[in-house]
Design an enzyme around this catalytic site. Structure first.
Site, PDB file in Angstrom:
ATOM      1  N   LYS A 169       0.862  -1.188   0.000  1.00 31.85           N
ATOM      2  CA  LYS A 169       0.000   0.000   0.000  1.00 31.85           C
ATOM      3  C   LYS A 169       0.897   1.235   0.000  1.00 31.85           C
ATOM      4  O   LYS A 169       1.909   1.266   0.717  1.00 31.85           O
ATOM      5  CB  LYS A 169      -0.917  -0.025   1.225  1.00 31.85           C
ATOM      6  CG  LYS A 169      -1.913   1.146   1.281  1.00 31.85           C
ATOM      7  CD  LYS A 169      -2.897   1.006   2.449  1.00 31.85           C
ATOM      8  CE  LYS A 169      -3.878   2.177   2.508  1.00 31.85           C
ATOM      9  NZ  LYS A 169      -4.867   2.054   3.585  1.00 31.85           N
TER      10      LYS A 169
ATOM     11  N   SER B 232      -9.916   2.377   2.626  1.00 24.40           N
ATOM     12  CA  SER B 232      -9.000   3.136   1.791  1.00 24.40           C
ATOM     13  C   SER B 232      -7.990   2.257   1.052  1.00 24.40           C
ATOM     14  O   SER B 232      -7.323   2.730   0.147  1.00 24.40           O
ATOM     15  CB  SER B 232      -8.226   4.134   2.656  1.00 24.40           C
ATOM     16  OG  SER B 232      -7.400   3.449   3.589  1.00 24.40           O
TER      17      SER B 232
ATOM     18  N   SER C 135     -10.317  -0.042   6.845  1.00 22.17           N
ATOM     19  CA  SER C 135      -9.693  -0.053   5.518  1.00 22.17           C
ATOM     20  C   SER C 135      -8.984  -1.338   5.103  1.00 22.17           C
ATOM     21  O   SER C 135      -8.563  -1.443   3.956  1.00 22.17           O
ATOM     22  CB  SER C 135      -8.719   1.110   5.388  1.00 22.17           C
ATOM     23  OG  SER C 135      -9.444   2.294   5.232  1.00 22.17           O
TER      24      SER C 135
HETATM   25  N1  GLN Z   1     -13.421   4.710   5.860  1.00 19.93           N
HETATM   26  C1  GLN Z   1     -12.891   5.214   7.098  1.00 19.93           C
HETATM   27  C2  GLN Z   1     -12.472   6.644   6.900  1.00 19.93           C
HETATM   28  O1  GLN Z   1     -12.798   7.198   5.919  1.00 19.93           O
HETATM   29  C3  GLN Z   1     -11.749   4.367   7.544  1.00 19.93           C
HETATM   30  C4  GLN Z   1     -10.525   4.562   6.724  1.00 19.93           C
HETATM   31  C5  GLN Z   1      -9.376   3.726   7.182  1.00 19.93           C
HETATM   32  O2  GLN Z   1      -9.551   2.706   7.856  1.00 19.93           O
HETATM   33  N2  GLN Z   1      -8.179   4.154   6.827  1.00 19.93           N
HETATM   34  O3  GLN Z   1     -11.834   7.223   7.702  1.00 19.93           O
END
Ligand code: GLN
Length: 484
Positions: free
Chosen positions: A76, A151, A175
């Site tokens: 990532k 994400s 995420s």
């Molecule tokens: N979807 C959540 C957010 O927008 C979690 C994102 C994540 O786990 N990095 O913050």
């Protein structure tokens, strides 16, 4: 070599059926062919990959190979990679070449894994659909009109389409688990502190945690064993021995006590997803588990608390990207204020700006007690709910995501709706617990994920519970039509 899990590839490499170089070339070719369709990679590291693959092959010849030596992986783009661009999905870091490796990257290098490239992601890991990336949205390999989740959408799409056998990911509010669910993969968010955050670009430091995304629980066990471990460079890293998670994966499930939180099966859950999850629970019953309903009464407070705490921490973490210390700098600034203002205006996207504004507000004098402190108190209540449940059950099960993959563009203008994508995953981060998502069926052509939540440091048990299910089902082995 194609469509083989890490454990199968590992056997093939050991038996000299193919070399790491051949394996790596095959994946690089698939990336070349399919990435234009998916946009899963921001950077492909052909040269690094081939050098690492050849080194892995030499290591094998010398008899020094472990199970992961020579296996390709995608990173990532939130993990710093020495000499390779680390953008974090942002224009702010579009030109940032990290001068060192994140601990996770270093650990995977140390066991001889081969980096194929850096995967697309929501900017600074803020998002649930991968539509907040400066590099454009990622498509879901199961249905190119839908999102892969976020994400870690690039990591999930790359693995689901077999452009990589596995990938790293991070999970601040879901995420790892939500994209795993939307792309038909297995992913685990470890207990907070188990995997080092050093070199992992910070979003919300008290919630961020790295982990693997792969096809099977067994592959996640291999990867987590290599990624986890104490790191003196991360002050929240936990100093305790890391078990070999592969060793405990086969235990029988007789007597396992599974709790189903009634709050996870109510308003907002898609009926077809609910039905698929119920069938998976029946399967667990057949495997010897005992099922009972539980209650996590403060579940509905997780999203509001998270959207105070995470923005508050991000407003502080992202202060360093000012065009001076880090990140994009605007052209010909007329003074210092102009430099800061225009650099940040140009460097950050809309969602990141929204969160910096919300977070700065929540931390400001006069509002701190009303918002930030309240959110931290709710966090404690949520944690206590879980601890009460774990007095009489071993593992919590429920849907990972309230719906299957949604259409690109469908939620971009409705942040609240987008935020609700993580209604079942966020509480786990607030409490610092481990959570896993595994594929348990389809609704139409879209995969459905089951979430398993355990008490602190029960990663081994979660991987075991997922693995036993994968021994009697084949959802994890399905391949999206266009990518066979
Ligand atoms: N979807 C959540 C957010 O927008 C979690 C994102 C994540 O786990 N990095 O913050």
């Amino acid at each position: 070599m194609k469509e083989k899990t890490i454990s199968q590839l590992s056997i093939g490499l050991a038996a000299k059926e193919f070399s790491s170089k051949e394996l790596t070339q095959m994946f690089l070719e698939r990336i070349k062919k399919f990435n234009p369709l998916l946009n899963a990679f921001i950077t492909v590291t052909n040269d690094v990959a081939l050098v690492q693959a050849q080194a892995a092959d030499r290591r094998r010849q010398q008899g020094l190979a472990g199970p992961l030596t020579g296996i390709p992986i995608a990173q990532k783009d939130i993990f710093c990679t020495n000499g390779v661009r680390t953008s974090c999905g942002s224009r702010m870091l579009d030109c940032f070449i990290a001068p060192y490796n994140a601990t996770v990257v270093e650990k995977l290098n140390a066991v001889g894994m081969v980096m194929l490239g850096k995967t697309n992601m929501d900017e600074f890991a803020m998002g649930s659909s991968n539509e907040n990336s400066f590099y454009g949205p990622v498509k879901n390999p199961w249905d190119l009109d839908t999102v892969p989740g976020g994400s870690s959408g690039g990591s999930a799409a790359a693995v689901a389409a077999w452009l990589a056998p596995a990938a790293t990911a991070t999970d601040t509010g879901g995420s790892i688990r939500q994209p795993a669910a939307l792309c038909g993969l297995t992913g685990i968010k470890p207990t907070y502190g188990l995997v080092s955050r050093w070199g992992m670009i910070a979003y919300a430091s008290s919630l961020d945690q790295g982990g693997p995304l792969a096809h099977t629980a067994e592959d996640c066990a291999f990867l987590l064993s290599a990624m986890a471990g104490f790191d003196p460079r991360d002050s929240t890293s936990i100093d305790r021995p890391i078990p070999d998670y592969v060793n405990t994966i086969k235990q029988p499930l007789e007597g396992l006590r599974i709790g189903l939180p009634k709050e996870y099966f109510s308003d907002g859950l898609d009926n077809a997803v609910a039905h698929t999850v119920e069938i998976a629970i029946d399967q667990y019953q057949k495997l010897g588990a005992r099922i009972r309903e539980i209650s996590l009464p403060n579940s509905h407070l997780a999203i509001p608390a998270y959207y105070v705490i995470a923005p508050a921490e991000c407003s502080s973490n992202l202060a360093r990207f000012d065009g001076v210390r880090y990140g994009h700098r605007c052209n010909s600034p007329k003074d210092l204020l102009d430099l800061y203002t225009r650099s940040r205006t140009q460097g950050f996207g809309d969602e990141v700006k929204r969160r910096i504004l919300v977070g700065t507000f929540a931390l400001s004098a006069g509002y701190y007690d009303a918002y930030y402190l309240k959110a931290q108190q709710i966090r404690r209540l949520i944690s206590d709910d879980f601890q009460r449940a774990f007095e009489y059950i071993d593992v919590i099960a429920g849907p990972t995501s309230p719906t299957v993959a949604f259409n690109l563009g469908e939620r971009v203008d409705d942040p609240i709706k987008m935020y609700l994508s993580d209604m079942y995953t966020i509480a786990v981060n607030l409490a610092g617990l481990p959570g896993l998502s595994l594929p348990v069926g389809f609704v139409g052509k879209h995969p459905v994920g089951l979430q398993l939540i355990g008490n602190y440091f029960t990663e081994g048990r979660l991987l075991n519970v997922a693995h036993r299910y994968q021994q009697v089902t084949d959802w994890h082995a399905r391949v999206p039509n266009e990518f066979t």
